[in-house]
Design an enzyme around this catalytic site. Structure first.
Site, PDB file in Angstrom:
ATOM      1  N   HIS A  53       9.917  -6.475   3.027  1.00  0.00           N
ATOM      2  CA  HIS A  53       9.752  -7.134   1.725  1.00  0.00           C
ATOM      3  C   HIS A  53       9.138  -8.524   1.904  1.00  0.00           C
ATOM      4  CE1 HIS A  53      13.402  -4.504   0.407  1.00  0.00           C
ATOM      5  NE2 HIS A  53      12.330  -3.780   0.642  1.00  0.00           N
ATOM      6  N   HIS A  68       8.763   0.230  -5.892  1.00  0.00           N
ATOM      7  CA  HIS A  68       9.365  -0.299  -4.666  1.00  0.00           C
ATOM      8  C   HIS A  68       8.813   0.403  -3.426  1.00  0.00           C
ATOM      9  CE1 HIS A  68      12.062  -2.634  -2.245  1.00  0.00           C
ATOM     10  NE2 HIS A  68      12.201  -1.542  -1.512  1.00  0.00           N
ATOM     11  N   ASP A 108       7.194  -1.446  -0.210  1.00  0.00           N
ATOM     12  CA  ASP A 108       7.490  -1.180   1.203  1.00  0.00           C
ATOM     13  C   ASP A 108       6.206  -0.841   1.969  1.00  0.00           C
ATOM     14  OD1 ASP A 108      10.234  -1.574   1.122  1.00  0.00           O
ATOM     15  OD2 ASP A 108      10.691   0.543   0.760  1.00  0.00           O
ATOM     16  N   HIS A 167       9.192   4.003   6.484  1.00  0.00           N
ATOM     17  CA  HIS A 167       8.744   3.032   7.491  1.00  0.00           C
ATOM     18  C   HIS A 167       8.187   3.703   8.744  1.00  0.00           C
ATOM     19  CE1 HIS A 167      10.427   0.134   4.851  1.00  0.00           C
ATOM     20  NE2 HIS A 167      11.642   0.615   4.991  1.00  0.00           N
TER      21      HIS A 167
END
Ligand code: ZN
Length: 275
Positions: free
Chosen positions: A74, A228, A232, A255
C-alpha cells in the site's frame, strides 16, 4: 504525469500498528538523491524492488542481510500515486503499519511534504511486447500502450460475486488510493488462530459477512474490493522500480503472481525500454 526523478520536499513521519504483529511501528520518510525507493531497517538498506521480495503469502515482504519489511504494497502504491521515485523509509519494526487498510494516509503525508524534482529521467518502463503469467484461474498480462491502463476482475462468494473494473488513466484514479483491504468473516478465525492479523479490526479492513459488509459505515465505493485489488497490483508493480506503461489485464491476482509477472517481464530486455 511526472517526467523526471523526484523525491519528497521535506521529512515526515507516519506511525500505526502492523496488521499481523499488532505492534506500533513508526516510519520516517527522508528525501533521497539516489534513484529508487528503499527501506532502512536495523541499519540495513533494502531496495523496495521485486528481486528483494522473499515472501508473498500474506503481503509483499522484502528482505536483505537478515532484515525484512513486510506489507509494503500500500505504501508503494502511495509512492506511485504521489509521483515519488526516490525516497528512504526508516522503519523501526518489521511490518509497515496498516493504518485504515488503504494507501490514503501515506499518500496524504507525501502530498503535504511536496515533490522535489531532479533533472534525471529514466522513471518510465514501456512494455514493448506482450508478457503473461498465470496460475490456475489467476493471470496477469500486459500489452504495449502509452499509458497505464488496468482491467481487474475478482470473484468471491456472495454477496461479493464477480466484480470487474477498468481504470484507463491510472495515475489519476483517486478512488483506488483510499479503497481498503478486505476479508471474509469466516477467514478471520483461521488467521487469528495462526497468530496473524493481531492488529486487524473494522478500523483497518472491510469485513464481508454472510449477507453484507459488517463495517457499520459500509463501503467507501460500490467497487471498493476490486479497487483494492488494483491498489495492491499498482503497489506491487511499482517494485519494478519504474512507472510501468502498458495495458494490463489481471484476474484474481495476488502478491505471488504480481511478483512472478515482474520476474517474467525482466527476464528478457527486449520486453521493455526505459526512458
Ligand atoms: Zn492490500
Amino acid at each position: 504525469m511526472i517526467k523526471r526523478q523526484t523525491t519528497i520536499n521535506r521529512i515526515f513521519k507516519v506511525s500505526g500498528i502492523g496488521l499481523h504483529s499488532g505492534r506500533e511501528v513508526a516510519l520516517e520518510f527522508l528525501p533521497r538523491r539516489e534513484f529508487g525507493i528503499a527501506f532502512v531497517h536495523n541499519g540495513v538498506t533494502i531496495p523496495a524492488r521485486y528481486d528483494m521480495v522473499t515472501d508473498t503469502r500474506l503481503s509483499t515482504l522484502i528482505s536483505k542481510d537478515g532484515s525484512s519489511v513486510s506489507t509494503i504494497e500500500h505504501l508503494m502504491a502511495a509512492f506511485y500515486f504521489s509521483g515519488i521515485t526516490n525516497c528512504l523509509v526508516y522503519i523501526d519494526g518489521p511490518e509497515v503499519p496498516i493504518l485504515d487498510g488503504s494507501a490514503w494516509e501515506f499518500y496524504q503525508g507525501m502530498w503535504k511534504a511536496g515533490v522535489y524534482e531532479f533533472p534525471e529521467s529514466g522513471v518510465y518502463l514501456k512494455v514493448q511486447r506482450p508478457v503473461e503469467v498465470c496460475h490456475k484461474e489467476a493471470f496477469v498480462r500486459i500489452k504495449p500502450l502509452n499509458m497505464l491502463d488496468i482491467t481487474m476482475s475478482i470473484e468471491f462468494r456472495a454477496p461479493v460475486g464477480r466484480q470487474k473494473k477498468r481504470v484507463t488513466d491510472v495515475e489519476n484514479a483517486f478512488s483506488i488510493i483510499n479503497s481498503r483491504t478486505f476479508t471474509m468473516v469466516e477467514e478471520i478465525e483461521a488467521i487469528k488462530k495462526a497468530g496473524l492479523a493481531k492488529g486487524g479490526s473494522l478500523d483497518n479492513a472491510v469485513v464481508i459477512g454472510e449477507d453484507d459488509v459488517i463495517n457499520p459505515q459500509g463501503l467507501r465505493y460500490k467497487k471498493e474490493l476490486v479497487n483494492h485489488k488494483i491498489l495492491d497490483l499498482i503497489g506491487d508493480l511499482y517494485t519494478s522500480g519504474y512507472r510501468i506503461l502498458g495495458k494490463v489485464e489481471a484476474s484474481r491476482t495476488g502478491h505471488y503472481l504480481n511478483n512472478l509477472f515482474l520476474k517474467e517481464l525482466f527476464s528478457d530486455p527486449q520486453n521493455y525500454s526505459i526512458y
